[in-house]
Motif scaffolding. Structure first.
Motif, PDB file in Angstrom:
ATOM      1  N   ALA A  42      -3.449 -13.939 -50.381  1.00  0.00           N
ATOM      2  CA  ALA A  42      -3.769 -13.065 -49.285  1.00  0.00           C
ATOM      3  C   ALA A  42      -2.709 -14.512 -48.360  1.00  0.00           C
ATOM      4  CB  ALA A  42      -4.205 -13.035 -48.477  1.00  0.00           C
ATOM      5  N   GLY A  43      -3.467 -15.635 -48.401  1.00  0.00           N
ATOM      6  CA  GLY A  43      -2.336 -16.998 -48.009  1.00  0.00           C
ATOM      7  C   GLY A  43      -0.612 -16.423 -47.761  1.00  0.00           C
ATOM      8  N   LEU A  44       0.069 -16.339 -49.204  1.00  0.00           N
ATOM      9  CA  LEU A  44       1.418 -15.925 -49.772  1.00  0.00           C
ATOM     10  C   LEU A  44       1.747 -15.159 -49.123  1.00  0.00           C
ATOM     11  CD1 LEU A  44       0.974 -16.521 -53.347  1.00  0.00           C
ATOM     12  CD2 LEU A  44       2.684 -18.199 -51.600  1.00  0.00           C
ATOM     13  N   PHE A  45       0.567 -13.715 -49.020  1.00  0.00           N
ATOM     14  CA  PHE A  45       1.855 -12.714 -47.707  1.00  0.00           C
ATOM     15  C   PHE A  45       2.227 -13.004 -46.408  1.00  0.00           C
ATOM     16  CE2 PHE A  45       1.186  -8.310 -46.529  1.00  0.00           C
ATOM     17  CZ  PHE A  45       2.015  -7.982 -47.080  1.00  0.00           C
ATOM     18  N   VAL A  46       0.850 -13.581 -45.690  1.00  0.00           N
ATOM     19  CA  VAL A  46       1.297 -13.927 -44.150  1.00  0.00           C
ATOM     20  C   VAL A  46       2.674 -14.393 -44.819  1.00  0.00           C
ATOM     21  CG1 VAL A  46      -1.332 -12.680 -43.546  1.00  0.00           C
ATOM     22  CG2 VAL A  46      -0.841 -15.218 -43.716  1.00  0.00           C
TER      23      VAL A  46
END
Ligand code: HEC
Length: 238
Positions: A42-46
């Motif tokens: 999720a961190g990579l996505f945002v």
């Protein structure tokens, strides 16, 4: 009869031929129960995707299913004051402007794991290679002439396409310039990202599996109870 057999063989051959021509997918090997991996994804996505891609079916606070509190979500994944933890993941990009910028509007990624499959997504991020003939300077063996640049070029490094003319083998990707990550670290990062994309596509999957088990246990117990009851009722009559 013979003709039917011949036709079947012909169709079979064209199928297998078509399949062998496309790039073989690499198994993503994600663990959908690994909450920490989903959170890293999720961190990579945002950080790396949301500037171009929206996920308009995904609310930030659904990540509480992975064990994060709303405050943690706010602190680690939301970078502006106007976005609330109950909002969907979107960006200010308007589709017309995005299309003008990239030639193709970046698609919404909410359910990309279902339309493409996790192995496809994993392979996609391993298949970027340097190609000066394209607008972005990058190309992709799985998605030829893709309009998206290689967003993890710094981490993976630069792959180049090597064609062995003599052996007529399939073109191979070789790492020409090393990135900040080793190939194994890079694969683990992509696995986290794909794990998150899978979660986003079906955030209730884990919950549904749990409910499924409870329902099955209930049905088995109930069947036993019904059988015991029936035996009890008919005991006198026989
Ligand atoms: C600079 C903008 C930009 C960024 C950042 C970006 N993308 Fe893209 N992406 C695009 C564009 C434009 C396309 C459409 C490519 C095409 O159709 O040729 C695309 C296509 C894709 C596709 C293929 C969709 C399909 O099935 O046709 C996937 C998957 C994808 N992006 C995932 C991601 C992920 C995951 C990230 C973050 C790690 C990311 N992208 C970051 C611009 C971007």
């Amino acid at each position: 009869m013979r003709r039917a057999l011949f036709l079947t063989l012909l169709v079979w051959q064209s199928w297998t031929h078509a399949a062998s021509e496309s790039v073989p997918l690499i198994e993503a090997g994600i663990n959908t129960q690994d909450a920490a991996s989903i959170q890293r994804g999720a961190g990579l996505f945002v950080n790396y995707c949301l500037s171009c891609h929206k996920a308009t079916y995904m609310r930030y606070n659904r990540l509480t299913d992975t064990g994060l509190s709303e405050d943690q979500i706010k602190a680690s994944l939301i970078f502006d004051d106007s976005t609330k933890v109950g909002d969907v993941m979107t960006n200010g990009l308007d589709p017309v402007g995005a299309k003008a910028m990239f030639g193709v509007a970046p698609p919404d990624l909410s359910v990309i794991s279902r339309s493409r499959g996790v192995d496809w997504l994993y392979t996609y991020f391993l298949s970027f290679y340097k190609d000066e003939s394209t607008v972005t300077g990058w190309n992709n063996t799985l998605f030829p002439n893709v309009a998206m640049s290689h967003v993890f070029a710094a981490q993976q490094g630069e792959q180049v396409l090597v064609i062995d003319e003599e052996r007529h083998s399939q073109p191979q990707l070789k790492l020409a310039v090393e990135g900040t990550m080793s190939p194994d670290q890079y694969k683990q990062m992509i696995r986290d990202l794909v794990n998150y994309l899978a979660f986003m596509g079906e955030p209730a999957a884990e919950k549904r599996k749990q409910i499924g088990s409870v329902v099955l246990i209930f049905l088995i117990l109930f069947a036993f109870l019904a059988w015991a009851l029936k035996r009890e009722f008919w005991k006198e009559i026989h």
